[in-house]
Design a protein around this motif. Sequence first.
Motif, short mmCIF file in Angstrom:
data_model
loop_
_atom_site.label_atom_id
_atom_site.label_comp_id
_atom_site.label_asym_id
_atom_site.label_seq_id
_atom_site.Cartn_x
_atom_site.Cartn_y
_atom_site.Cartn_z
N ASP A 444 -29.63 11.31 -35.50
CA ASP A 444 -30.07 10.37 -36.53
C ASP A 444 -31.55 10.57 -36.84
O ASP A 444 -31.97 10.48 -38.01
CB ASP A 444 -29.84 8.93 -36.06
N ASN A 445 -32.36 10.80 -35.82
CA ASN A 445 -33.80 10.92 -36.02
C ASN A 445 -34.19 12.23 -36.68
O ASN A 445 -35.07 12.25 -37.54
CB ASN A 445 -34.53 10.74 -34.69
N ILE A 446 -33.56 13.32 -36.31
CA ILE A 446 -33.88 14.60 -36.97
C ILE A 446 -33.45 14.55 -38.43
O ILE A 446 -34.15 15.05 -39.32
CB ILE A 446 -33.20 15.77 -36.23
N ALA A 447 -32.30 13.92 -38.68
CA ALA A 447 -31.75 13.89 -40.05
C ALA A 447 -32.28 12.70 -40.85
O ALA A 447 -31.73 12.40 -41.91
CB ALA A 447 -30.23 13.83 -39.99
N ALA A 462 -34.03 22.09 -35.31
CA ALA A 462 -34.42 21.89 -33.91
C ALA A 462 -34.85 23.20 -33.28
O ALA A 462 -35.79 23.24 -32.47
CB ALA A 462 -33.25 21.27 -33.14
N ARG A 463 -34.17 24.29 -33.60
CA ARG A 463 -34.57 25.60 -33.07
C ARG A 463 -35.96 26.00 -33.58
O ARG A 463 -36.80 26.50 -32.81
CB ARG A 463 -33.54 26.67 -33.47
N GLN A 464 -36.20 25.79 -34.87
CA GLN A 464 -37.51 26.13 -35.44
C GLN A 464 -38.63 25.35 -34.75
O GLN A 464 -39.73 25.87 -34.55
CB GLN A 464 -37.54 25.84 -36.94
N ALA A 465 -38.34 24.10 -34.38
CA ALA A 465 -39.35 23.27 -33.73
C ALA A 465 -39.36 23.47 -32.21
O ALA A 465 -40.07 22.76 -31.51
CB ALA A 465 -39.09 21.80 -34.05
N ARG A 494 -40.67 14.03 -27.99
CA ARG A 494 -40.79 13.25 -29.23
C ARG A 494 -41.53 14.04 -30.31
O ARG A 494 -41.16 14.01 -31.48
CB ARG A 494 -41.50 11.92 -28.95
N GLN A 495 -42.58 14.74 -29.91
CA GLN A 495 -43.36 15.51 -30.88
C GLN A 495 -42.54 16.63 -31.50
O GLN A 495 -42.61 16.90 -32.69
CB GLN A 495 -44.60 16.07 -30.19
N ARG A 496 -41.73 17.28 -30.68
CA ARG A 496 -40.89 18.37 -31.21
C ARG A 496 -39.82 17.83 -32.15
O ARG A 496 -39.49 18.45 -33.16
CB ARG A 496 -40.24 19.14 -30.05
N LEU A 497 -39.25 16.66 -31.80
CA LEU A 497 -38.27 16.05 -32.71
C LEU A 497 -38.92 15.67 -34.03
O LEU A 497 -38.31 15.78 -35.11
CB LEU A 497 -37.64 14.81 -32.06
N SER A 530 -43.87 27.75 -33.28
CA SER A 530 -43.08 27.26 -34.41
C SER A 530 -43.88 27.32 -35.70
O SER A 530 -43.38 27.75 -36.75
CB SER A 530 -42.62 25.82 -34.15
N LEU A 531 -45.14 26.89 -35.62
CA LEU A 531 -45.97 26.85 -36.82
C LEU A 531 -46.21 28.24 -37.39
O LEU A 531 -46.24 28.42 -38.61
CB LEU A 531 -47.31 26.16 -36.51
#
Length: 599
Positions: A444-447, A462-465, A494-497, A530-531
Motif C-alpha cells: 500500500d505504501n509503495i503504491a 523496490a529493486r531500484q530503491a 522506511r527511507q528505502r520504501l 540507486s540514485l
Amino acid sequence: MNQTNSFSALVRLLRYARGYRRRIIAAATCSVINKLFDIAPEILIGVAIDVVVNQERSFVARLGFTTPQEQIIALGVLTFVIWAGESIFEYLYQVLWRNLAQRLQSDLRQDAYEHAQRLDMSFFESRSSGHLVATLNDDVNQLERFLDGGANAMIQVGVTVVAVGAVFFFISPLIALLAFTPIPLIIWGGFYFQRKAGPLYGEVRERVGEIASRLSNNLNGIATIKSFTAEAREAERLRQASEAYVEANRKAIRVSSAFIPVIRMAVLTGFLATFTIGGMQALSGDLNIGAYGVLVFLTQRLLWPLTGLAEVIDLFERAMASTRRILGLLEEPVQVADQGNPDLAQPVRGEVHFQQLAFQYPNSNSGIHGIDLKVPAGHTLALVGATGSGKSTLIKLLLRFQDPQSGQVLIDGQPVTAISLRSLRQAVGLVSQDVYLFEGSIRDNIAYGRPNASDEEIVSAARQAEAWAFIEALPQGLDTPVGERGVRLSGGQRQRLSLARALLKNPPILVLDEATSAVDNETEAAIQRSLRRIAHDRTVIMIAHRLSTIVHADQIAVIEQGRVAECGRHAELLARDGFYAAQWRVQTGMAREDDPIMA
C-alpha cells in the motif's frame, strides 16, 4: 455581542446547509404537526369535562352529537386519531432530524477536511494537529447532537407558545394575559443565560482542542517520552489540560444550571394566575367548567416546556461554539490557489529554473533573496548550506506549498503558478528526511502514488530503491504491515520504501530533501547506488549535509543566509577554497582551525 455571535453562527450554518433546505422544511413541518397533536389531548380533557357537566348543552352537542354517550364515543375516536397522529409524526420527525444530522455532519466533516487539504503548508505549520482533529471530529459531533434533539425542541417550544396562546386568547383574554405574563421573563432569562454561556462554551471547545493536541503529540512521541522516563511529567501535563477542561465546563454548567430554578418560579406565577383567577370565574359562572379545565391543563403545557429552554440553550451554545470553529476552518482562505490552470506540457523534460526568487516567512527573518538557479533537464543539482539557509524553502516553492513574493519557478519554461497543482506535483517525486508511511502494508505504501500499479511495477520500484532484498526476507513480503507511521520498520527501511514510492510514481523531477542524513552507512551506500542508476533520465535536486553524497552532482549550490554564495561542480568548488571547501575538509578530517562548521 456573544448572543449576536451565536445567531450569526446559526445564519452561517443555515447558509451552508441551503442544499438541505427541503429536508429541513420536512423535518420542521413534522415537528410542528407533532406538537399540535401533542397539545390536543389537554383540550379534549376540557371538552370531556364539559360533556359530563353540561351534557346536552355541551360544546360537542352543537356539532350534532345529541346524547352524552354519542359525545363520549366521538371524543374517544378523536382521541385515538390524535394519539395515532402524534405517534406517526413523532416517528417521522425523529427519522428526518436524525438522518439530517447524520448527513449534515458527514458532509460538513468531509467538506472541512477537503478544504483543509487545499490549504497551504503555512496554515498547518501555525496550527496544532490536535486542534484540527478536534474541529473535524468533536466539533462536528457536537453539532450533530444539537440537530438530533435541540433543533426539534426549539421549534416545538415556539409552536407551543403560539398554539396555546391562541387557545387562551380565544377562551379568556384576561387569563391569557395573566398566564403569559412570565413568558417575557422566561425569554429574557433564556437570552441572558445564552449570552453568559456563549463565551464559556467557546472556552470549553478550546480546552477540548488542547487535550486532543496533547494526546496526539504524546502518542506520536511515545518513544521519546519513554527514553527520557518522562511518563509521570507527561501524565501531569495531561491532567492539567483535563482539569482546565473540567474547570471550563464547570463554569458553563454553573450558569446553565441556574436557569431552571429561575424559570420554575416564573412558571409558578403563570400557573397560579390561571388557577386562581380562572377558578374564581368558573365559580361565579363567568367561565365554562370545561374551558377552565382546558386552561389549567394548557397552562402547564405552555409554561413547563419552557423550563427545557435551559437544556436547549445549552445544546445550542455548544453547537454554535463548534459551528464557529468548523465554519472558520471552511472559510480559511486558500493562499496557493489552483484556479483551473492547464496541465504541464507533455512530455515533461524536467528543466527547472529558480528565477530571481524572494520569499520571507512571516514574523521571521529567514527566507531567500534573489536566488537564480537553472537545472537543465536530466541534470543533478545539489543544495548545501547551514540549517535555515533556505534550501528547503526552494523545494516548497517548487512544489507550490507556498508562493514566492517575487520571482518565479519554471518547469520547462512554464511558471508553476500557471499550471495545475495536480499536474505540477505529479511531475515531482519527493523523498524527505522525515519519512511518513501510512498504516497499512508495504504494498500500500509503495503504491501510494499509483494505487493501481501492478505487483511487477511495485517490485521493480523496490529493486531500484534497493528495498526488495529486505522486503523479500519478511514473512509476509509486500503484505507486511508497517504499523502507524512505519514504526515496525527501521529508519533505513522506511527511507528505502519512501524512495521506492517516489520511483513508482516515475516523475521526471526527483527531489531528495536530506534523504540520507538519518540512515546508516550501508543504507546510504544503497541509496547512492540507486540514485546513480535512476538519475540518468530525470532531473534530480538534492539537499544534503553529507558532501560525500553529492560529489557527482552536475551542479552544487552553496546557500548562505538565503542567497547563493557559491556554485559549481565539486572540483571547481574545492579549487575556490571557499565555504564548500572548508566544509569538505571538516567532513573528511582535514579541517583547519579557521574553517567554519556547517550547522
